[in-house]
Write a protein that holds these residues in place. Structure first.
Motif: not given
Lengths: 276, 813
Positions: A187-203
């Motif tokens: 798991r990971v926790q992070l803080k982001l601003l609403s409205g952000t469109v995030l693209h992600l993958l795991f490695d």
């Protein structure tokens, strides 16, 4: 008739009270003040970031909001306190670089005094059925806690670290180190601003060990829109890692050059029992 | 002889044509039906306004020919060479230009409605204002062509190469066109703007841009915005580009705008220019207070100061331009509420300050003449001539081929939507500080990465990674690493290489994978290459060239049981078949054989494997299975694999694992994990021969327990983990482990497993690990884009080893 004589003055009185509550009119001068952010100031108009233009008195007073001293011409981004007369002309502009406390009813001012040549026309783009963007109805700019949990394949080496890589960090494969939650989850926790469109993958530390799709082909990045709730969770499953061959059994060089060793134990002591 | 005369005859024929044309006897439209210029060399001819309807110009050489205003309706120009020809205003509707070469030809304002341009070469052609409605452009090469104002409605662009085309604005920009209006404009109240919302993408009109975006098979260049201003700032944490003072914006659509202040949200892909705005293109201009371009939605919002009245100062208005149609502003249309909002930057410090930027829509931003904050937030600015930042959703542009490092500061000094060139300033405990170079190239289906790491140390690794995905179900990847030991680019003293090739084919419910790998332990001629003369022990070649190949099949995860307490059991199977080979064997090098058994050297060993994995994620039990703090979770897995070898032995690998975890609150969680690995190398009757009884004596101490080891090892690990996370700003991990291994660890007898620079152990099955270890890790985010990770282990005095030799310290960006 008598009824009309009673109702009409009462209605007028009511409207007056309502109008006075909507527009904070100075008792002495009959002016109305509002705070807003400026978009432009030119050709006898001042424009607000609502996109509305308002007529400005040719001899308008432009002063600094704090000091009250004369100030330079208004510029975009600046905040201002605008004072209107009863005809909607701006009499005074008080400028500030810092955001000003809300004052006055900006919507009412716009409806009453904004100047525009064309008659308003509804915009079909703004209909609820036309909105398709995942972040279309999110109030942007709020700090949101994102909790990401990933289930890894059982073949994930015990000693390895799992990371999350995103377009937000230029696809740095080690940008977000994840913490082990149990035998199969990180798991990971992070803080982001609403409205952000995030693209992600795991490695597992590099894009050579990035996750693959269930069918062994590279996985397209996941897309998340950060909503405007306080916390958001995102859970995914990794089926394979790119550096783990399907049905892997052959030794893969971990470092280079790799001493070739078909036996399962690369660190048997010396003297090593050699088959003869 | 005939072939030499033939061109002259053609030239003669062309000259006759020109003469006839000049004499006014050029075929009329009717006569053109029978006009036959098939294969004619018409270079130098002048067919201005000629009537060549339905003429047969197949294979004709029309290079540089003047065909301005010519009537070529229905003409056959198949395979014709129109290179550099001028067809301005020509009528080519229904003409056949299949396979024609119109490189650099001028078609300005020509009419090619319904024409067949299939597989034609229009590289660099000027198609400005051309009517290509319903034209067939399949497979046509339009690279670098000018498609501004081109009408592509209904055109078939399947397979066309549109790389680098100038994108289309279908109709004339008509800002400046004066229109009759009231002599005194009424002060109409402005529309009440609704709550902030994004407009939906336009779907009712298919513009040429939409067609280009949808069908471009290659990698169409993204819309680019060139920005110049007195001060350009970039806020990395919010992906904002802000500019003030003498702002000039030029878009790839040909729009030029100037103003006082610019703001662009790179993620939302929209920009705002405000303050004394002047917008123009080749066809006209307009002044206004602000313009906002929502690139994703093909909507431009303008607050103009109209000139429709006689009022010298103009009247404010609200205009919306949809789908690039600048000729027909949608006047008075309501706009999204936040159209002209500036972001609230507060006291934030920009990451980068410059004077210019090139922004690739949704992909990259490249700053010129700036300085960036090396300390990220502390305001320590370092000047750089150029700075590139990639923020695209294309993960391959971040595909690294560099080994791990404790610190890596990357300067991406050049790039665009499909490439990045980067220098890495790195530090690790082995190489210390050094420089590395990396180049990325990426397209929709394929990508490549090349790197040299470390570039400034003699021991260099040259990596090349290539990947192609010819279909959604097929992928080919290769990786080649060349190692050289050389000072600068001098003649190397060592050179090794490893290459892997992987082909994956997705099947229904499973996938097939082929892997091939070969290594050259030395690419230099056999011998020693001393650094210092006479020192023959330096850099000697190793004559090994092993290779291996395998074909394997793996099934998808399939459920074995129904859900029970939120969990179910899954399984998947794998099967592999392959070989290992070492060819470099000679009398001088008998040890090069893979293995010798019974006096027989094996240079090739065939293998096949069968594997099974069964696992069960998240079996929950507790009072409330929907609240993480109110349940325990059990995760379990079992893996078994057997590998048979042609050299008669097999290797069994078994791993069983179970964990119990509990989320304590929103910050803390803990788990208990028990893992058993068993590796057995089974030779049957030869077991004791291969793994004979052996009693180690280390530092005078005898370890008789090792006698029991006959090639079967068991590793048991009990772990306790505790994790604290404060929203990602601060993380603490504690991991305590007890290893119960057979054979038991003997200090100084086994080699220690060497962790990499990031503290990870790459060897899974490791004999001789210390029986107890505790690792603590602290990770702190020091700004939105950087965090520090520090960890260290304690080994409880195992062979005088207490603390791990050094802290693992990593800066993550």
């Amino acid at each position: 008739m008598n009824v009309a004589l009673r109702v009409i003055p009462a209605a007028l009185l009511g409207l007056t009270i309502l109008a006075s509550s909507l527009f904070p009119v100075s008792a002495q001068t009959g002016t109305i003040a509002v705070t807003a952010q400026l978009l432009d100031y030119q050709n006898g108009y001042v424009f607000l970031t609502t996109g509305d233009g308002f007529r400005v008195l040719p001899a308008v007073a432009i002063v600094d909001y704090k000091s009250g001293k004369l100030a330079g011409p208004p510029a975009p981004r600046q905040y201002a306190r605008l004072t209107f007369d009863q005809t909607g002309t701006v009499l005074k502009i008080e400028l500030s670089k810092a955001k000003l406390p809300p004052e006055g009813d900006l919507d009412a001012i716009r409806r009453r005094f904004a100047v525009a040549l064309s008659t308003p026309v509804p915009n079909p783009d703004l209909g609820p059925t036309r909105v398709t963007s995942p972040c279309a109805n999110v109030r942007p700019g709020k700090s949101v806690s994102l909790n990401v949990t990933v289930q890894v394949p059982p073949s994930t080496p015990l000693t390895d670290t799992v990371y999350m890589t995103t377009d937000q960090s230029g696809w740095n494969a080690q940008a977000y180190r994840m913490d082990r939650r149990d035998a199969l989850h990180y798991r990971v926790q992070l803080k982001l601003l609403s409205g952000t469109v995030l693209h992600l993958l795991f490695d597992r530390g590099s894009m050579q060990s990035v996750q693959l799709g269930e069918n062994g082909i590279e996985q397209d990045p996941y897309t998340i829109c950060i909503g405007d709730e306080d916390a958001q969770t995102f859970t995914k499953t990794v089926y394979h890692w790119a550096d783990q061959q399907a049905g892997a059994s052959l030794p893969i060089p971990q470092t280079f050059p790799t001493p070739y060793n078909p036996a399962p134990f690369p660190n048997l002591p010396t003297p090593q029992p050699r088959p003869t | 002889m005939r072939s030499l005369l033939y061109p002259s005859a053609r030239n003669l024929r062309a000259a006759v044509c020109v003469a006839l044309f000049l004499a006014g006897t050029l075929p009329s439209a009717a006569g053109a039906q029978t006009t036959n210029y098939q294969g004619a060399d018409l270079r130098g001819a002048h067919f201005q306004k000629a009537r060549l309807a339905k003429a047969d110009l197949q294979n004709a050489d029309l290079r540089g020919v003047d065909l301005r205003g010519a009537d070529l309706r229905g003409a056959n120009l198949q395979n014709a060479n129109l290179q550099g020809a001028n067809l301005q205003g020509a009528i080519l509707s229904g003409a056949n230009l299949q396979h024609s070469n119109a490189q650099d030809a001028i078609f300005t304002d020509a009419n090619l409605q319904g024409a067949n341009l299939e597989s034609g070469l229009f590289y660099g052609a000027n198609l400005y204002g051309v009517n290509l409605q319903d034209a067939d452009l399949r497979g046509a090469n339009l690279q670098g062509a000018n498609l501004l104002r081109t009408n592509l409605r209904g055109a078939n662009l399947l397979g066309a190469n549109l790389q680098g085309v100038k994108r289309s604005i279908p109709v004339v920009l008509a800002f400046a066109t004066p229109r009759p209006g009231p002599t005194q404009a009424p002060a109409t109240p402005a529309p009440a703007t609704p709550a902030p919302a994004m407009p939906a993408p336009a779907t009712h009109t298919m513009s040429a841009e939409t067609i280009l975006g949808a069908l471009a098979p290659a990698t169409p260049a993204p819309a680019t915005i060139r920005l110049n201003a007195s001060r350009v700032e970039f806020y990395y944490d919010r992906f904002l580009v802000e500019a003030d003072g003498n702002v000039r914006v030029r878009t790839s659509d040909g729009l030029v705008a100037t103003g006082d202040t610019f703001s662009m949200d790179l993620k939302l892909n929209r920009f705002l220019l405000a303050g004394h705005v002047h917008v123009s293109d080749a066809a006209g201009s307009q002044d206004g207070a602000a313009i906002a371009d929502f690139l994703d939605f093909s909507r431009i919002y303008l607050v103009p100061l109209t000139r429709e009245s006689q009022n010298a100062t103009g009247i404010p208005d609200r205009w919306t331009f949809a789908d690039g149609d600048f000729a027909h502003p949608l006047k008075g249309r309501e706009m999204p509420g936040d159209t002209f909002y500036f972001p609230d930057l507060g006291q934030a410090k920009p990451y980068l300050v410059g004077t210019s930027a090139v922004i690739g829509s949704k992909s990259f931003v490249r700053f010129g003449g700036g300085r960036f904050d090396a300390a990220e937030g502390a305001g320590v600015y370092i000047p750089v001539p150029t700075y590139y930042i990639n923020f695209s959703a294309d993960q391959h542009l971040g595909d690294n081929s560099l080994a791990g490092a404790n610190y890596d500061a990357t300067w991406e000094f050049a790039g665009n939507a499909h490439s990045i060139s980067a220098l890495h300033f790195r530090y690790d405990t082995i190489n210390k500080s050094y420089l590395s170079f990396e180049q990325h190239l990426s397209g929709p289906k394929a990508y490549a990465v090349f790197s040299v790491n470390p570039m400034t140390r003699p021991s260099k690794f040259w990596d090349l990674l290539l990947s192609d995905r010819p279909s959604d179900k097929t992928q080919v990847r290769t990786f080649t690493q060349l190692h050289t030991f050389q000072y600068g680019l001098s003649s190397p003293l060592e050179s090794q290489q490893v290459t892997t090739l992987q082909l994956t084919q997705a099947l229904h419910g499973s996938y097939l994978q082929g892997n091939y790998q070969f290594e050259n332990f030395s690419l230099l001629p056999l011998g020693c290459y001393p650094m210092t003369p006479g020192n023959t022990s330096d850099h000697c070649t190793v004559p090994f060239h092993p290779s291996n190949a395998q074909i394997s099949l793996q099934t998808f995860d399939r459920p074995l049981t129904p859900y029970f307490h939120g969990a179910r059991v899954y399984e998947h199977l794998s099967f592999g078949f392959g070989f290992q080979h070492e060819a470099f064997i000679s009398e001088a090098n008998p040890a090069a054989a893979l293995q010798t058994l019974g006096g027989v050297p094996y240079t090739t060993i065939w293998q096949h494997t069968l594997g099974l994995e069964v696992f069960m994620p998240d079996l929950k039990f507790g009072p409330d299975l929907n609240v993480p703090t109110k349940y325990y979770a059990i995760n379990a897995s079992f893996q078994k694999q057997r590998q048979w070898n042609s050299l008669p032995h097999y290797i069994d690998t078994t791993q069983s694992r179970i964990s119990l975890s509990k989320t304590l609150d929103s910050h803390w969680l803990s788990y208990l994990d028990y893992n058993v690995q068993n590796v057995a190398d089974i030779y049957g009757p030869l077991q004791s021969t291969i793994y004979p009884p052996f009693t180690p004596v280390v530092n005078g101490v005898t370890y008789p327990g090792y006698e029991a080891f006959h090639g079967i090892a068991t590793f048991r690990t009990l772990s306790f983990g505790l994790n604290y996370s404060n929203g990602g700003n601060f993380t603490f991990n504690l991991l305590a482990r007890k290893h119960t291994d057979f054979p038991a660890p003997i200090p100084f007898f086994f080699q220690f497993a060497t962790p990499d620079v990031l503290g990870n152990f790459n060897v899974q099955y490791f004999l001789g690990q210390p029986p107890y270890d505790v690792t603590a890790e602290v990770r702190m985010r020091i700004n939105p884009h950087m965090s520090i990770d520090i960890q260290r282990s304690y080994f409880f005095n195992y062979s005088n080893l207490r603390w791990s030799p050094h802290f693992v310290f990593q800066v993550m960006q």
